[in-house]
Scaffold this motif. Structure first.
Motif, PDB file in Angstrom:
ATOM      1  N   ILE A   4       0.878  -1.167   0.000  1.00 33.88           N
ATOM      2  CA  ILE A   4       0.000   0.000   0.000  1.00 33.88           C
ATOM      3  C   ILE A   4       0.915   1.216   0.000  1.00 33.88           C
ATOM      4  O   ILE A   4       1.854   1.290   0.800  1.00 33.88           O
ATOM      5  N   VAL A   5       0.665   2.139  -0.910  1.00 28.07           N
ATOM      6  CA  VAL A   5       1.523   3.313  -1.040  1.00 28.07           C
ATOM      7  C   VAL A   5       0.721   4.561  -0.694  1.00 28.07           C
ATOM      8  O   VAL A   5      -0.396   4.743  -1.188  1.00 28.07           O
ATOM      9  N   GLY A   6       1.302   5.404   0.163  1.00 28.30           N
ATOM     10  CA  GLY A   6       0.696   6.701   0.439  1.00 28.30           C
ATOM     11  C   GLY A   6       1.615   7.804  -0.040  1.00 28.30           C
ATOM     12  O   GLY A   6       2.806   7.786   0.273  1.00 28.30           O
ATOM     13  N   VAL A   7       1.089   8.739  -0.812  1.00 29.58           N
ATOM     14  CA  VAL A   7       1.893   9.863  -1.299  1.00 29.58           C
ATOM     15  C   VAL A   7       1.180  11.170  -0.947  1.00 29.58           C
ATOM     16  O   VAL A   7       0.024  11.374  -1.335  1.00 29.58           O
ATOM     17  N   ASP A   8       1.882  12.024  -0.205  1.00 27.74           N
ATOM     18  CA  ASP A   8       1.322  13.321   0.194  1.00 27.74           C
ATOM     19  C   ASP A   8       2.175  14.423  -0.409  1.00 27.74           C
ATOM     20  O   ASP A   8       3.376  14.493  -0.164  1.00 27.74           O
ATOM     21  N   ILE A   9       1.540  15.281  -1.203  1.00 26.33           N
ATOM     22  CA  ILE A   9       2.273  16.406  -1.782  1.00 26.33           C
ATOM     23  C   ILE A   9       2.030  17.643  -0.929  1.00 26.33           C
ATOM     24  O   ILE A   9       0.884  18.080  -0.783  1.00 26.33           O
ATOM     25  N   GLY A  10       3.079  18.167  -0.364  1.00 26.62           N
ATOM     26  CA  GLY A  10       2.967  19.390   0.426  1.00 26.62           C
ATOM     27  C   GLY A  10       3.578  20.549  -0.344  1.00 26.62           C
ATOM     28  O   GLY A  10       4.080  20.379  -1.460  1.00 26.62           O
ATOM     29  N   GLY A  11       3.563  21.732   0.280  1.00 29.42           N
ATOM     30  CA  GLY A  11       4.069  22.922  -0.387  1.00 29.42           C
ATOM     31  C   GLY A  11       5.535  22.793  -0.761  1.00 29.42           C
ATOM     32  O   GLY A  11       5.951  23.213  -1.836  1.00 29.42           O
ATOM     33  N   THR A  12       6.341  22.192   0.106  1.00 32.70           N
ATOM     34  CA  THR A  12       7.766  22.085  -0.137  1.00 32.70           C
ATOM     35  C   THR A  12       8.163  20.679  -0.576  1.00 32.70           C
ATOM     36  O   THR A  12       8.922  20.514  -1.521  1.00 32.70           O
ATOM     37  N   CYS A  13       7.648  19.682   0.143  1.00 32.81           N
ATOM     38  CA  CYS A  13       8.107  18.314  -0.107  1.00 32.81           C
ATOM     39  C   CYS A  13       6.972  17.373  -0.477  1.00 32.81           C
ATOM     40  O   CYS A  13       5.816  17.596  -0.118  1.00 32.81           O
ATOM     41  N   THR A  14       7.348  16.342  -1.189  1.00 36.29           N
ATOM     42  CA  THR A  14       6.437  15.245  -1.494  1.00 36.29           C
ATOM     43  C   THR A  14       6.901  14.033  -0.691  1.00 36.29           C
ATOM     44  O   THR A  14       8.070  13.648  -0.783  1.00 36.29           O
ATOM     45  N   ASP A  15       6.003  13.511   0.117  1.00 38.05           N
ATOM     46  CA  ASP A  15       6.362  12.430   1.034  1.00 38.05           C
ATOM     47  C   ASP A  15       5.690  11.141   0.610  1.00 38.05           C
ATOM     48  O   ASP A  15       4.599  11.150   0.060  1.00 38.05           O
ATOM     49  N   CYS A  16       6.375  10.051   0.937  1.00 39.09           N
ATOM     50  CA  CYS A  16       5.880   8.750   0.501  1.00 39.09           C
ATOM     51  C   CYS A  16       6.084   7.742   1.621  1.00 39.09           C
ATOM     52  O   CYS A  16       7.121   7.731   2.288  1.00 39.09           O
ATOM     53  N   VAL A  17       5.075   6.923   1.864  1.00 35.09           N
ATOM     54  CA  VAL A  17       5.187   5.819   2.814  1.00 35.09           C
ATOM     55  C   VAL A  17       4.713   4.558   2.101  1.00 35.09           C
ATOM     56  O   VAL A  17       3.654   4.558   1.479  1.00 35.09           O
ATOM     57  N   GLU A  39       6.902  14.476 -11.243  1.00 40.78           N
ATOM     58  CA  GLU A  39       8.344  14.252 -11.080  1.00 40.78           C
ATOM     59  C   GLU A  39       8.684  14.092  -9.593  1.00 40.78           C
ATOM     60  O   GLU A  39       9.435  13.200  -9.208  1.00 40.78           O
ATOM     61  N   GLY A  40       8.102  14.966  -8.774  1.00 34.94           N
ATOM     62  CA  GLY A  40       8.342  14.880  -7.334  1.00 34.94           C
ATOM     63  C   GLY A  40       7.836  13.565  -6.762  1.00 34.94           C
ATOM     64  O   GLY A  40       8.485  12.940  -5.927  1.00 34.94           O
ATOM     65  N   ILE A  41       6.668  13.139  -7.240  1.00 36.79           N
ATOM     66  CA  ILE A  41       6.125  11.852  -6.776  1.00 36.79           C
ATOM     67  C   ILE A  41       7.095  10.737  -7.159  1.00 36.79           C
ATOM     68  O   ILE A  41       7.416   9.854  -6.359  1.00 36.79           O
ATOM     69  N   GLU A  42       7.576  10.801  -8.386  1.00 32.96           N
ATOM     70  CA  GLU A  42       8.467   9.744  -8.880  1.00 32.96           C
ATOM     71  C   GLU A  42       9.740   9.677  -8.035  1.00 32.96           C
ATOM     72  O   GLU A  42      10.193   8.598  -7.664  1.00 32.96           O
ATOM     73  N   HIS A  43      10.310  10.852  -7.705  1.00 32.25           N
ATOM     74  CA  HIS A  43      11.534  10.868  -6.884  1.00 32.25           C
ATOM     75  C   HIS A  43      11.287  10.263  -5.514  1.00 32.25           C
ATOM     76  O   HIS A  43      12.111   9.509  -4.993  1.00 32.25           O
ATOM     77  N   ALA A  44      10.141  10.624  -4.920  1.00 35.97           N
ATOM     78  CA  ALA A  44       9.852  10.080  -3.586  1.00 35.97           C
ATOM     79  C   ALA A  44       9.663   8.562  -3.660  1.00 35.97           C
ATOM     80  O   ALA A  44      10.126   7.822  -2.794  1.00 35.97           O
ATOM     81  N   LEU A  45       8.966   8.121  -4.719  1.00 37.21           N
ATOM     82  CA  LEU A  45       8.767   6.673  -4.894  1.00 37.21           C
ATOM     83  C   LEU A  45      10.103   5.966  -5.129  1.00 37.21           C
ATOM     84  O   LEU A  45      10.357   4.890  -4.589  1.00 37.21           O
ATOM     85  N   LEU A  65      -3.129  -0.540  -3.259  1.00 36.22           N
ATOM     86  CA  LEU A  65      -3.831   0.725  -3.028  1.00 36.22           C
ATOM     87  C   LEU A  65      -2.834   1.872  -3.136  1.00 36.22           C
ATOM     88  O   LEU A  65      -1.759   1.811  -2.536  1.00 36.22           O
ATOM     89  N   PHE A  66      -3.209   2.880  -3.894  1.00 38.05           N
ATOM     90  CA  PHE A  66      -2.391   4.093  -3.981  1.00 38.05           C
ATOM     91  C   PHE A  66      -3.206   5.198  -3.324  1.00 38.05           C
ATOM     92  O   PHE A  66      -4.272   5.580  -3.808  1.00 38.05           O
ATOM     93  N   LEU A  67      -2.726   5.679  -2.173  1.00 36.97           N
ATOM     94  CA  LEU A  67      -3.467   6.660  -1.385  1.00 36.97           C
ATOM     95  C   LEU A  67      -2.803   8.012  -1.559  1.00 36.97           C
ATOM     96  O   LEU A  67      -1.583   8.121  -1.521  1.00 36.97           O
ATOM     97  N   HIS A  68      -3.621   9.049  -1.712  1.00 38.14           N
ATOM     98  CA  HIS A  68      -3.037  10.309  -2.149  1.00 38.14           C
ATOM     99  C   HIS A  68      -3.661  11.520  -1.464  1.00 38.14           C
ATOM    100  O   HIS A  68      -4.863  11.581  -1.255  1.00 38.14           O
ATOM    101  N   SER A  69      -2.801  12.468  -1.107  1.00 33.68           N
ATOM    102  CA  SER A  69      -3.300  13.800  -0.739  1.00 33.68           C
ATOM    103  C   SER A  69      -2.391  14.826  -1.395  1.00 33.68           C
ATOM    104  O   SER A  69      -1.218  14.565  -1.627  1.00 33.68           O
ATOM    105  N   ALA A  70      -2.969  15.989  -1.701  1.00 34.36           N
ATOM    106  CA  ALA A  70      -2.205  17.001  -2.431  1.00 34.36           C
ATOM    107  C   ALA A  70      -2.816  18.365  -2.193  1.00 34.36           C
ATOM    108  O   ALA A  70      -3.966  18.479  -1.767  1.00 34.36           O
ATOM    109  N   THR A  71      -2.035  19.385  -2.474  1.00 37.64           N
ATOM    110  CA  THR A  71      -2.513  20.755  -2.314  1.00 37.64           C
ATOM    111  C   THR A  71      -3.032  21.303  -3.640  1.00 37.64           C
ATOM    112  O   THR A  71      -3.047  22.505  -3.856  1.00 37.64           O
ATOM    113  N   VAL A  72      -3.486  20.401  -4.521  1.00 34.87           N
ATOM    114  CA  VAL A  72      -3.892  20.831  -5.861  1.00 34.87           C
ATOM    115  C   VAL A  72      -5.033  21.847  -5.815  1.00 34.87           C
ATOM    116  O   VAL A  72      -5.063  22.813  -6.588  1.00 34.87           O
ATOM    117  N   ALA A  73      -5.968  21.675  -4.874  1.00 29.21           N
ATOM    118  CA  ALA A  73      -7.087  22.622  -4.798  1.00 29.21           C
ATOM    119  C   ALA A  73      -6.580  24.003  -4.390  1.00 29.21           C
ATOM    120  O   ALA A  73      -6.908  25.016  -5.011  1.00 29.21           O
TER     121      ALA A  73
END
Lengths: 711, 706
Positions: A4-17, A39-45, A65-73
């Motif tokens: 199960i992969v979680g990817v969170d995109i924040g203002g500065t960093c993209t984090d992955c668990v 690109e940031g997601i790919e680097h974290a992965l 499962l690919f779980l995601h949060s982002a500041t896109v809105a």
């Protein structure tokens, strides 16, 4: 092996668990890469895959499962990329957004200092200008009685003129639709029939809450964000599948749960601040493991400071949430943003010679002077650097460099010299000022909500937090400060500890005591809605659960409390409510009201009213197992990397302090203050009178020594 | 800075930040416990800290007139009750007598001394507008009172808590006097909770930093504020600025006159010439006027200076006894806050803005009047369940911003004396009260025309709906129906007047009555319609960018008629017809001065700012009487250095409706226009009775000349 992969995109960093079948966790982190975030997601992965000894492609192929949060809105709004949207409103109320409840739209979201200066305040430009709102002659009264039904011809004409104005999205918000959605449903059916290509939002679907301004603002936000967020999510879906992913893509919502990507695309406003909410949910999960039911969550980074809390195991919904000074109303968990962070700029007021920290920020770019990206104004992070806390080798995985000489030069010229102090003296004074302000802000968000910090554990996450919150926690008197092992990727960690959640709600003001039959009738409809959704998503028996809650208030009073009817989500069908169980709910309301607003605040004489009914359905997602390791030897001296000169806050002097390498710390290790602990991502500073323990989950638990003795 | 104890600037900043936090925490406690719509939705409240002598120490936001009035209340308690019954630790006093310190009876002060180790180090005081005060009319505003004995319960100081224990006998006596004792009791509880929070926080600060440091910081805060306000006042020119407002009451038109004289670092407000007090409750006692003049001083002049007594030390007040601004007991005062207090607010905004506009440094802070008149509407009656209700509509808190020197006023954007006001949603109001809004919408042409337009106001209509008896009562007390009060600045025109009418038989019915004052019954088939006052305009409307006018017309904030007649902007279809606009603007200029204006003077010329500013369009070139007054639009030498410029320019008196619809006034009232004789630019406007002389401002010395 599956993941199960979680990817969170924040203002500065993209984090992955990444969580494997055995429940083991692997972390990854990279800089975010706007405007194309992939690109940031790919680097974290890549970083996580590398640590697992595999490739990104193989990792994703094996991911369920690919779980995601982002500041896109948020980014869509900041960049002004929102869609042109039109609104349909009750005749006579088409200027509801324009009016912003009077000055409310002008002053809300400003700092106390900004509010004191009305000459320099304006309302943000309306998301939907007055010229794109069309009135409909229809009306429902407070009891839900339809006084004037919808005229389909009028809807068609209004719609035609909006489409002619080039709108991509339509929002519908009619008076009292929160009580009776009949007219809104009729309008939305016409819109969807005539213009299936438009993005459509109705207020009763997304925010059936009392109060037409906030509801209309929510609809406007959702409509404006819809097209851009839907495009982003569709692209993400394609991108991740091209890399080999074949599982389900779930998106985090600010209500604290995950939702399938298709549904997320229909309610983009739900993604706002979902990252920090995920962080809070992650802390709650860690709290459950540590049996902590009272948690203050403080995430202090380079550009933002978010505070949330868990009280008696519950997280409250936020009142009057806002994004970029736009109001909305939505079941959103309470995480507030405060105006202080690592990038906050220090300036001396030339009139008084008094130093001020913030509210201006150097942002993530150019950021602090010591980052050497061209920053010219001293920031809080520069102070931390000057006090000896930052270490380049550990700073963002050793990828970034630190220019201490430049920070020293700028700080001396702009702060120390005007204050007539030497460099370290001035830096330590500013450090104390920062901690005092952080203390004030955390206190404000906790004490004002009626909780006593001394009964709480403070979870400290974010890049700047570890250098300040242990000392602040000492001042607040919290039981302990916990720096979670996952602190540097807390948002992504929150994702992998979350479940799929559906919230259904309706507003139906009822006096207490209410007829249990009427209440059950309301709940049956809502339970049906969420159960259908969970069933459709194939959550079987044992994986799906529902819980009811009621927003209640004293009559003639404005404060509303969300009162849980079911303490825990029920998997086995809900028992119908009886007069006795409603009486229990009433008692719970009074207890919660007293807790939050003080023992003097209850107003029984006025009677009690139920306002909004909520059902929360949960579909359980497999979680990391997070087994606790055995605690070993307490002696952590082997992890000391170096001895260095650094500031010891509770003795107010520079001293020689051991610097520990976090990666060499093991469960059971005990690190007496003063100490600095460098993790690959962040720095933790332990004052003299505190001691840090490494627990079985590799969290740092920092407590104030009871004996007060030095070691 | 103090010479006795030195405090580290960082320590100073830590304590300053914490003190503001103390106020915020106390306000949160007040709102939490109160839960009342008027406190929570309208923010009709205030919490501040006071020094051991009662001086304002840390002022919070809320209704700002109260910052100083509560200071006076604390001083009264100290002066009168120190020995008997004494001011002990954890006591609390109630004070609401308007002839002692409060503004009007329902705004009740609760005052708590703060003791640290037995020594009194200061006070915390707050107010809320309590639900009822037992006056002749429900709710606290009493249009039917003819003297203050009909305005409800008053006290000059009542110890309601002694040593931390509530005095039940006293509190129950008070509650026996009000109509809604339960809700009013909750108001009191919220006030005590707020004071408790503030007291504990201040004690914690003393414990952390020690009394010597705290007292040094307190002294520094006052000294710093006084020094900064003195510096700011010194940057403004020395001189006298005049402003006047007329107040239309049932049975007459009354005037409030202000001459504000600034000399070095002292500003004196002189209300000599103001009309005698009335037997209607709009009167102010001295301390209400004192508070009312400061409400704009804090945000306009001292936005970046700590709000404390250091500021107030630099101000003087002359308010003749027996007048509207200093009434003598038993003249009624219960409507002061929406009466003369607001008039004084408006006058204070005008004189401050003229002073700021006369400086190069602060000219951008000048503003026309915001939200010149409240219409506070109180409803009572029986709801569908047969229960009695009494409530204030929050519509008047919506407000409308005055135009500023660099941008339009904020549409439906609030007011100056309460920087955090707002209205309640229609649904919220309908949920609590048996009424149904028919509409709430912006009023076209309500904003005062100008280079920058005043913010538009709104209008509402409601009918009773779902009542117990088919009708409800409305208690009314409005001003500004026949006089615009949101006056413009530097040639800007006034915002619209108030309209308040009852439509018997519904909106379409022809039977309309004006409900300005008193108690009225409204049946479910009737409707009440209220039009609120738009903000004042800034600068000559002919200077407004035609594209802004075009946008306003598109949004129906400005009518086509006003666009053509006032702004001189001719639209063809939806777009500006440039040629016709140039011609129309020339025509308006010619009409103003009765002769054509040459084409080269109709465009603003680049006149160098070599002189000292009077305002947007005038500067003083050269020194004193040897210099001259120049129009900065066209460069014309308007007057000699020793002239009063208003006597040397073209003056015309035109109907007030020239400023737009909804501006019909009492007979004899005119819009007086002062125009440059060469270019006809509107230099200044007055809304006055035709026979009254012009309002002369007199700038004696600009800063650079000192």
């Amino acid at each position: 092996m599956s993941y199960i992969v979680g990817v969170d995109i924040g203002g500065t960093c993209t984090d992955c668990v990444v969580v494997d079948d055995a429940g083991g966790m692997t972390l990854g982190k990279a800089f975010s890469t706007p405007p194309e975030f992939f690109e940031g997601i790919e680097h974290a992965l890549e970083m996580a895959a590398g640590r697992l000894g595999t490739t990104t492609g193989d990792l994703l192929t094996a991911t369920r499962l690919f779980l995601h949060s982002a500041t896109v809105a948020e980014n869509t709004l900041v960049n002004g990329d929102q869609a042109r949207a039109g609104l349909l409103a009750t005749d006579g109320f088409e200027s509801t957004l324009f009016a912003t409840r009077g000055g409310f739209g002008r002053w809300s979201g400003l700092t106390e200092e900004e509010k004191r200066n009305p000459i320099d305040t304006d309302k943000p430009s309306p998301l939907v200008p007055l010229g794109l709102v069309r009135p409909l002659r229809e009306r429902i009264d407070r009891r839900g009685t339809v006084l004037t039904p919808v005229d389909p011809d009028e809807v068609e004409t209004a719609l035609g003129s909006l489409v002619g104005s080039g709108v991509e999205a339509i929002g519908i918000c009619l008076l009292w639709s929160c009580v009776n959605p009949e007219n809104e449903r009729a309008v939305s059916a016409i819109v969807r029939r005539l213009h299936p290509e438009l993005f459509v939002t109705s207020s009763h679907e997304i925010a059936p809450m009392l109060g037409e301004y906030e509801r209309m603002s929510t609809v406007a936000l959702n409509a404006c964000l819809g097209p851009a967020v839907a495009r982003y999510l569709a692209k993400l879906d394609v991108w991740v599948r091209e890399l080999g992913f074949r599982g389900a893509l779930l998106v985090m919502q600010a209500h604290g749960g995950l939702t399938p990507v298709a549904e997320a695309a229909a309610r983009p406003i739900g993604m706002v601040e979902s990252g920090p909410v995920g962080g809070l949910m992650g802390c709650k999960r860690l709290g459950d493991l540590r049996k902590e039911r009272n948690i203050i969550f403080a995430d202090l980074g380079g550009t933002t400071f978010k505070v949330g809390m868990v009280r008696d195991g519950l997280v409250e919904y936020q009142r009057e949430p806002m994004v970029l000074r736009y109001h909305y109303t939505l079941p959103k968990l309470d995480v507030v943003s405060l105006g202080l962070a690592g990038g906050s700029i220090i300036a001396i007021d030339p009139r008084t010679g008094v130093p001020r920290l913030g509210p201006k920020s150097a942002g993530s770019y150019p950021g602090p002077v010591c980052y050497d990206h061209g920053g010219t104004e001293p920031t809080l992070t520069d102070v931390d650097a000057l006090l000896g806390y930052l270490e380049a080798r550990y700073f963002l995985g050793g990828d970034a460099s630190l220019n201490l000489a430049r920070a020293r030069e700028v700080f001396a010229r702009r702060v120390a010299e005007p204050l007539g102090m030497d460099l370290e003296e001035a830096a330590s004074a500013m450090y104390r000022l920062a901690n005092s302000m952080i203390y004030d802000l955390v206190r404000k968000t906790t004490v004002q909500r009626g909780l006593d910090p001394r009964r709480f554990v403070l979870f400290s996450t974010g890049g700047t937090a570890g250098m300040h919150l242990p000392a602040v926690g000492q001042a607040l008197g919290v039981e302990a400060v916990v720096v979670p092992h996952s602190a540097s990727v807390q948002g992504a960690f929150g994702l992998v500890t979350s479940d799929v959640v559906h919230e259904a709600l309706t507003t139906r003001p009822l006096r207490v005591p209410a007829d249990p039959g009427a209440v059950n009738g309301i709940f049956d409809g809502l339970v049906g809605t969420v159960t259908d959704l969970l069933t459709r998503e194939r959550f079987g028996r044992g994986q799906a659960a529902v819980a009811r809650a009621i927003d209640m208030r004293y009559r003639r009073q404005v404060h509303i409390i969300t009162v849980p009817v079911d303490q825990e989500p029920e998997a086995e069908g809900l028992a119908p409510l009886t007069a006795a169980s409603l009486e229990e709910t009433l008692e719970r309301f009074e207890t919660l009201y007293r807790q939050k607003y003080g023992p003097e605040s209850t107003f029984r004489e006025a009677g009690v009213e139920m306002v909004t009914f909520r059902v929360r359905g949960t579909g359980t997602v497999p979680k990391p197992s997070l087994p606790a390791a055995e605690l070993g030897d307490a002696d952590a001296r082997g992890a000391i990397q170096e001895m260095r000169r650094a500031y010891v806050a509770d003795e107010d002097r520079m001293d020689t302090v051991p610097g520990y390498d976090f990666t060499r710390l093991r469960p059971g290790h005990r690190i007496p203050g003063p100490a600095i602990i460098w993790t690959p991502i962040t720095t933790v500073v332990v004052p003299r009178r505190q001691v840090a323990l490494v627990d079985g989950h590799q969290n740092l638990v920092i407590r104030t020594r009871t004996d007060g003795a030095r070691e | 800075m103090s010479t006795t104890t030195t405090v580290h600037p960082v320590t100073f900043e830590i304590i300053r930040h914490r003190l503001n936090q103390v106020i915020e925490e106390a306000i949160a406690a007040l709102e939490n416990v109160s839960g009342s719509p008027v406190t929570n939705e309208g923010h009709d409240m205030m919490v501040s800290l006071y020094g051991p002598d009662g001086g304002l120490f840390v002022g919070g936001v809320g209704f700002l007139h109260h910052l100083t009035s509560a200071a006076q209340a604390v001083r009264h308690i100290i002066a009168n009750f120190s020995d008997d019954p004494g001011i002990g630790p954890d006591d609390a006093y109630m004070l609401n007598d308007p002839y002692t310190a409060a503004l009007h009876p329902p705004d009740v002060y609760i005052i708590s001394p703060i003791h640290v180790e037995g020594r009194r180090v200061g006070f915390v005081a707050n107010f809320v507008h309590v639900t009822d005060i037992g006056a002749i009319d429900p709710g606290g505003f009493s249009p039917n009172a003819r003297d203050t004995f009909q305005e409800g319960f008053v006290t000059q100081g009542l110890k309601i808590v002694e040593g931390g224990k509530s005095r039940r006998d006293v509190i129950e006596t008070f509650l026996r006097n009000v109509r809604d004792p339960q809700m009013t009791a909750l108001d009191l509880k919220s006030q005590l909770a707020a004071n408790h929070v503030a007291k504990e926080s201040v004690r914690a600060l003393y414990a952390e930093h020690g009394a010597a440091t705290m007292e040094a910081v307190s002294r520094m805060l006052l000294e710093q504020a006084e020094r900064l306000i003195s510096e700011r006042l010194s940057e403004l020119p020395d001189g006298t600025w005049r402003a006047r407002q007329y107040v239309d009451m049932p049975g007459g038109l009354y005037r409030v006159e202000l001459a504000a004289t600034k000399e070095d670092a002292t500003l004196t407000y002189d209300f000599t010439g103001t009309d005698p007090q009335l037997d209607l409750g709009i009167n102010c006692f001295y301390w209400a006027t004192w508070g009312a003049l400061f409400a704009p001083v804090f945000p306009l002049l001292a936005w970046d200076i700590p709000w404390n007594e250091g500021i107030t030390r630099r101000f003087r007040l002359i308010a003749p006894e027996g007048t509207l601004v200093n009434s003598t007991r038993p003249a009624p005062v219960s409507i002061a806050t929406t009466g003369i207090v607001q008039v004084v607010n408006n006058l204070s905004v005008l004189v401050l803005s003229k002073m700021l506009g006369a400086t190069e440094r602060y000219k951008e802070r000048a503003t026309a009047v915001w939200h010149g008149s409240h219409v506070s509407v109180n409803l009572n009656g029986l709801d569908a369940e047969g229960e009695f209700f009494v409530t204030n509509l929050t519509d008047s808190f919506a407000g409308a911003g005055g135009a500023r020197a660099t941008r339009d006023g904020v549409n439906i954007g609030g007011e100056i004396p309460n920087v955090v006001s707002r209205w309640a949603n229609a649904e919220t109001q309908e949920a609590h009260t048996p009424i149904m809004y028919l509409y709430r919408r912006p009023v076209i042409d309500s904003g005062g025309p100008g280079k920058y337009r005043g913010g538009v106001s709104h209008e509402y209509a409601f009918s009773p709906h779902g009542t117990g008896t088919g009708a409800i009562s409305v208690v009314m007390r409005a001003k500004g129906l026949a006089v615009p009060m949101s006056l413009g600045l530097f040639g800007g025109l006034p915002g619209c007047t108030i309209g308040t009418t009852l439509h018997r038989g519904g909106l379409d019915a022809s039977a309309v009555e004006v409900d300005q004052w008193g108690t009225f019954r409204i049946a479910e088939r009737d409707a009440q319609v209220i039009r609120f006052m738009g903000g004042g305009g800034y600068g000559d409307p002919l200077e407004r960018d035609p594209l802004l006018v075009q946008a306003d017309v598109a949004l129906r904030l400005v009518s086509r008629k006003a666009a053509t007649e006032i702004y001189g902007v001719v639209l063809s279809g939806g777009a500006v017809d440039t040629e016709a606009t140039v011609a129309r603007r020339a025509e308006i200029r010619a009409t103003r001065i009765g002769r054509p204006v040459p084409a080269e003077l109709r465009k603003r010329r680049a006149i160098p700012s070599t002189g000292q500013r009077y305002g947007e369009y005038l500067q003083h070139v050269g020194h004193g009487p040897d210099g001259f007054v120049q129009c900065t639009w066209c460069g014309h030498r308007v007057a000699e250095g020793d002239d009063r410029w208003k006597d040397r320019v073209d003056v015309s008196q035109v109907p007030t409706s020239t400023a737009g619809r909804y501006r019909d006034c009492v007979p004899g009232m005119v819009l007086r226009q002062f125009c440059c004789p060469a270019c006809a630019t509107l230099l200044d406007t007055e809304v006055v009775l035709g026979q009254d002389p012009p309002l002369y401002d007199d700038i004696r010395r600009w800063r650079s000349e000192r």
